[in-house]
Design a protein around this motif. Structure first.
Motif, short mmCIF file in Angstrom:
data_model
loop_
_atom_site.label_atom_id
_atom_site.label_comp_id
_atom_site.label_asym_id
_atom_site.label_seq_id
_atom_site.Cartn_x
_atom_site.Cartn_y
_atom_site.Cartn_z
N SER A 23 26.82 -6.41 31.26
CA SER A 23 26.93 -7.68 30.54
C SER A 23 26.03 -7.65 29.32
O SER A 23 25.23 -6.73 29.13
N ASP A 24 26.17 -8.65 28.47
CA ASP A 24 25.33 -8.73 27.27
C ASP A 24 23.90 -9.07 27.65
O ASP A 24 23.64 -9.72 28.67
N PRO A 25 22.94 -8.67 26.83
CA PRO A 25 21.54 -9.02 27.11
C PRO A 25 21.33 -10.53 27.12
O PRO A 25 21.98 -11.26 26.37
N ILE A 26 20.42 -10.99 27.96
CA ILE A 26 20.09 -12.41 27.95
C ILE A 26 19.17 -12.73 26.79
O ILE A 26 19.20 -13.84 26.24
N LEU A 27 18.35 -11.75 26.37
CA LEU A 27 17.43 -11.94 25.25
C LEU A 27 17.49 -10.72 24.34
O LEU A 27 17.42 -9.58 24.81
N SER A 28 17.65 -10.96 23.05
CA SER A 28 17.69 -9.88 22.07
C SER A 28 16.77 -10.21 20.91
O SER A 28 16.76 -11.33 20.40
N ALA A 29 15.98 -9.22 20.51
CA ALA A 29 15.14 -9.33 19.31
C ALA A 29 15.59 -8.25 18.33
O ALA A 29 15.83 -7.11 18.73
N ARG A 30 15.72 -8.62 17.06
CA ARG A 30 16.18 -7.67 16.05
C ARG A 30 15.27 -7.71 14.83
O ARG A 30 15.02 -8.77 14.25
N ASP A 31 14.77 -6.52 14.47
CA ASP A 31 14.04 -6.31 13.21
C ASP A 31 12.87 -7.28 13.06
O ASP A 31 12.64 -7.84 11.98
N LEU A 47 14.53 -5.23 20.59
CA LEU A 47 14.36 -5.27 22.05
C LEU A 47 15.56 -5.97 22.67
O LEU A 47 16.07 -6.95 22.12
N ASP A 48 16.02 -5.45 23.80
CA ASP A 48 17.04 -6.11 24.61
C ASP A 48 16.51 -6.29 26.03
O ASP A 48 15.87 -5.38 26.58
N LEU A 49 16.77 -7.45 26.61
CA LEU A 49 16.37 -7.75 27.98
C LEU A 49 17.59 -8.26 28.73
O LEU A 49 18.32 -9.11 28.22
N TYR A 50 17.80 -7.74 29.94
CA TYR A 50 18.98 -8.08 30.73
C TYR A 50 18.59 -8.88 31.97
O TYR A 50 17.49 -8.74 32.51
N LYS A 51 19.51 -9.71 32.43
CA LYS A 51 19.31 -10.47 33.66
C LYS A 51 19.16 -9.51 34.83
O LYS A 51 19.88 -8.53 34.94
#
Length: 277
Positions: A23-31, A47-51
């Protein structure tokens, strides 16, 4: 528009855990970029964080791991870059914004009030009033209800060493106090729980209890970010490990793909990860 998913730069995720990353990440940080005068705190970090995963963030002092977490939790506002929570772009200008969005943080300096009991600490700044006129007009607190719900939260985390929700926190051990802080984060962190050095200054037995709680948080489906200098603890509980170095991300590994010595070497610059195609 959702952020582009970062490639999983390793193939060592156990088969039993791979479904998390479908599934898609629950939290994404870009640049993410933030500077403090001439000092670069973050230099374009992603950064990507998944459930249902524990993502550890490690790095030497000054590597930017605390700065990264503070940008995610609203303590800092990055100079540039984006944050997305559940596919929607968000901007946190204060920690309260992140909490209201479902991101709870347990800091290394425990934010518990020793003189208050366990239930009062769990509901600190979130006190609930009694139903009906007693709560709406006389503004009476629902102390009995809060104690019952606090007990349920503690039991759901499998914490057996805390039974009396009316017990003062100052009578608890260091591990039990950490358990109270984690239980509060779990009770109100509907999406993400951030743990900053949760086993610092704890003994072996108490550290084991906290690590078990981290696994329990993950197994309930919460996304967990763990910041730690304790490499054995990271390799025990983390699904993936984000390595910060000199304000940037030096790579993302897993406990299965790299040994602790490799992680430390990447963290210090003695080794580098091969770039992915």
């Amino acid at each position: 528009m959702s952020a582009e998913r970062l490639p999983l730069t390793h193939d060592a995720i156990p088969e039993s855990r791979r479904h998390i990353y479908e599934s898609d990440p629950i939290l994404s940080a870009r640049d993410l970029v933030i500077t403090f005068g001439r000092v670069v705190g973050l230099d374009g970090v992603n950064l990507d964080l998944y459930k249902g995963e524990v993502l550890a963030v490690i790095g030497d002092n000054g590597a930017g791991k605390s700065t990264l977490i503070k940008c995610i939790t609203g303590a800092y506002v990055p100079d540039s870059g984006t944050l997305e929570l559940e596919g929607k772009r968000v901007t946190f200008r204060r920690p309260q914004d992140a909490r209201e969005a479902g991101i709870e943080t347990v800091y290394q300096q425990l934010a518990v009030i020793p003189a208050l009991d366990i239930a009062s600490n769990l509901y600190l700044a979130r006190e609930e009033r009694r139903p009906g006129i007693l709560g709406s007009v006389f503004r009476m607190l629902d102390k009995k209800g809060m104690k019952e719900r606090a007990g349920t939260s503690v039991q759901n985390l499998g914490i057996q060493t805390i039974q009396n929700m009316g017990q003062a926190v100052e009578t608890l051990s260091g591990g039990q106090r950490q358990a109270v802080a984690v239980a509060r984060a779990a009770a109100f962190g509907s999406k993400v729980v951030v743990l900053d050095e949760p086993t610092a200054a704890l003994g072996v037995k108490e550290s084991g209890m906290v690590l078990d709680m981290i696994k329990q948080l993950r197994d309930t489906g919460l996304a967990v970010i763990l910041i730690s200098h304790n490499m054995p603890h990271v390799w025990e509980v983390a699904d993936r490990i984000h390595i910060q170095r000199l304000g940037g991300c030096a790579g993302v590994i897993t406990p299965q793909s790299h040994e602790m010595g490799d992680g430390v070497a990447i963290m210090t610059g003695a080794k580098t990860l091969e770039p992915t195609a």
